[in-house]
Design a protein around this motif. Sequence first.
Motif, PDB file in Angstrom:
ATOM      1  N   VAL B  12       0.343  -1.184   0.341  1.00 13.52           N
ATOM      2  CA  VAL B  12       0.402   0.223  -0.341  1.00 13.52           C
ATOM      3  C   VAL B  12       0.880   1.349  -0.467  1.00 13.52           C
ATOM      4  O   VAL B  12       0.056   2.381   0.190  1.00 13.52           O
ATOM      5  CB  VAL B  12      -1.151   0.393   1.377  1.00 13.52           C
ATOM      6  CG1 VAL B  12      -1.592  -0.660   1.080  1.00 13.52           C
ATOM      7  CG2 VAL B  12       0.234   0.214   2.417  1.00 13.52           C
ATOM      8  N   ILE B  13       1.664   1.037   0.141  1.00 18.01           N
ATOM      9  CA  ILE B  13       3.320   2.636  -0.010  1.00 18.01           C
ATOM     10  C   ILE B  13       4.175   2.720  -0.660  1.00 18.01           C
ATOM     11  O   ILE B  13       4.326   2.212  -1.867  1.00 18.01           O
ATOM     12  CB  ILE B  13       3.865   2.074   1.253  1.00 18.01           C
ATOM     13  CG1 ILE B  13       3.518   1.044   2.334  1.00 18.01           C
ATOM     14  CG2 ILE B  13       4.490   3.588   1.561  1.00 18.01           C
ATOM     15  CD1 ILE B  13       4.488   1.230   3.676  1.00 18.01           C
ATOM     16  N   THR B  14       3.555   3.818  -1.164  1.00 17.14           N
ATOM     17  CA  THR B  14       3.947   4.120  -3.374  1.00 17.14           C
ATOM     18  C   THR B  14       5.376   4.974  -2.812  1.00 17.14           C
ATOM     19  O   THR B  14       6.239   4.929  -1.761  1.00 17.14           O
ATOM     20  CB  THR B  14       3.077   5.959  -3.340  1.00 17.14           C
ATOM     21  OG1 THR B  14       3.316   6.965  -2.039  1.00 17.14           O
ATOM     22  CG2 THR B  14       2.470   5.745  -3.107  1.00 17.14           C
ATOM     23  N   ILE B  15       6.050   4.759  -3.996  1.00 23.62           N
ATOM     24  CA  ILE B  15       7.292   5.141  -4.175  1.00 23.62           C
ATOM     25  C   ILE B  15       8.517   6.100  -2.921  1.00 23.62           C
ATOM     26  O   ILE B  15       9.173   6.553  -2.571  1.00 23.62           O
ATOM     27  CB  ILE B  15       7.821   4.804  -5.073  1.00 23.62           C
ATOM     28  CG1 ILE B  15       9.258   4.238  -5.326  1.00 23.62           C
ATOM     29  CG2 ILE B  15       7.704   6.220  -6.336  1.00 23.62           C
ATOM     30  CD1 ILE B  15      10.192   4.128  -6.455  1.00 23.62           C
ATOM     31  N   GLY B  16       7.503   7.027  -3.498  1.00 22.59           N
ATOM     32  CA  GLY B  16       8.357   8.550  -2.585  1.00 22.59           C
ATOM     33  C   GLY B  16       8.161   8.384  -0.816  1.00 22.59           C
ATOM     34  O   GLY B  16       8.931   8.240  -0.462  1.00 22.59           O
ATOM     35  N   VAL B  17       7.493   8.192   0.082  1.00 22.48           N
ATOM     36  CA  VAL B  17       7.237   7.533   0.666  1.00 22.48           C
ATOM     37  C   VAL B  17       8.012   6.297   1.320  1.00 22.48           C
ATOM     38  O   VAL B  17       9.152   6.674   2.573  1.00 22.48           O
ATOM     39  CB  VAL B  17       5.934   6.634   1.367  1.00 22.48           C
ATOM     40  CG1 VAL B  17       5.601   6.590   2.659  1.00 22.48           C
ATOM     41  CG2 VAL B  17       4.619   8.132   1.322  1.00 22.48           C
TER      42      VAL B  17
END
Lengths: 110, 110
Positions: B12-17
């Motif tokens: 669920v976590i995007t690459i930016g985070v």
Amino acid sequence: MKEDPLYKNRKVITIGVVSELTGLSERQIRYYEERKLIFPERTERGNRKYSFSDVERLIDIANKRDEGVRTYEIRQEMLKDKKREDDAKIRNQMLRGQLNARFGIPKGKN
Amino acid sequence: MKEDPLYKNRKVITIGVVSELTGLSERQIRYYEERKLIFPERTERGNRKYSFSDVERLIDIANKRDEGVRTYEIRQEMLKDKKREDDAKIRNQMLRGQLNARFGIPKGKN
DNA sequence: CGTGTAAGGAATTCTGACACG
DNA sequence: CGTGTAAGGAATTCTGACACG
């Protein structure tokens, strides 16, 4: 209080993914924040980040809304529950204090 | 195998985070995927989504890279570990099969 | 090999507002 | 009150490539 590795409470999910996970529109998710039902963190530039707990809370909210409960009422319930928890916590601490003062109970695991 | 509510493994976590969480550049994160060290899912339109497990693995990878270990070598280690696990799993299943056949042990959890 | 960067486009997210009710 | 939508801009992410080494 809690350990950091509690994945459940780490705010790392963007609103788009939360929308997929909950079935709610981004508009609804932002509105529930406005009504103080949910409290995402923000990235440096202002993007909202949610935790799995937040996602679960949003699903709860969605269910209540389906039953016709108003956001204001949902908030009241939340505050009541919070108060109960806080009171319980204080009673617990007082009990510990008493025991400790009288019998010198060694400090347990929180 | 595992329950769904395993927050740790939900992508669920995007690459930016992930970049913030690991300290790695997005370039590095994408490259490690290219080298088959990490396997994010994709949203409908192609955006990468990672799990907390992925984040931890990336931190491991970063540490090994700091020690000068090459991506190819890291992958080899991963494959070895995977094989060990798979073998253990099979041994376990065979044992269960034997016990069950001889003593009719009721099916346990998993 | 591992990583930085500029490139161009497409998708994401944000805020404030108008709409309906 | 709760939610949809169009608006405009800013930030995000994606891919393929050139660069250095």
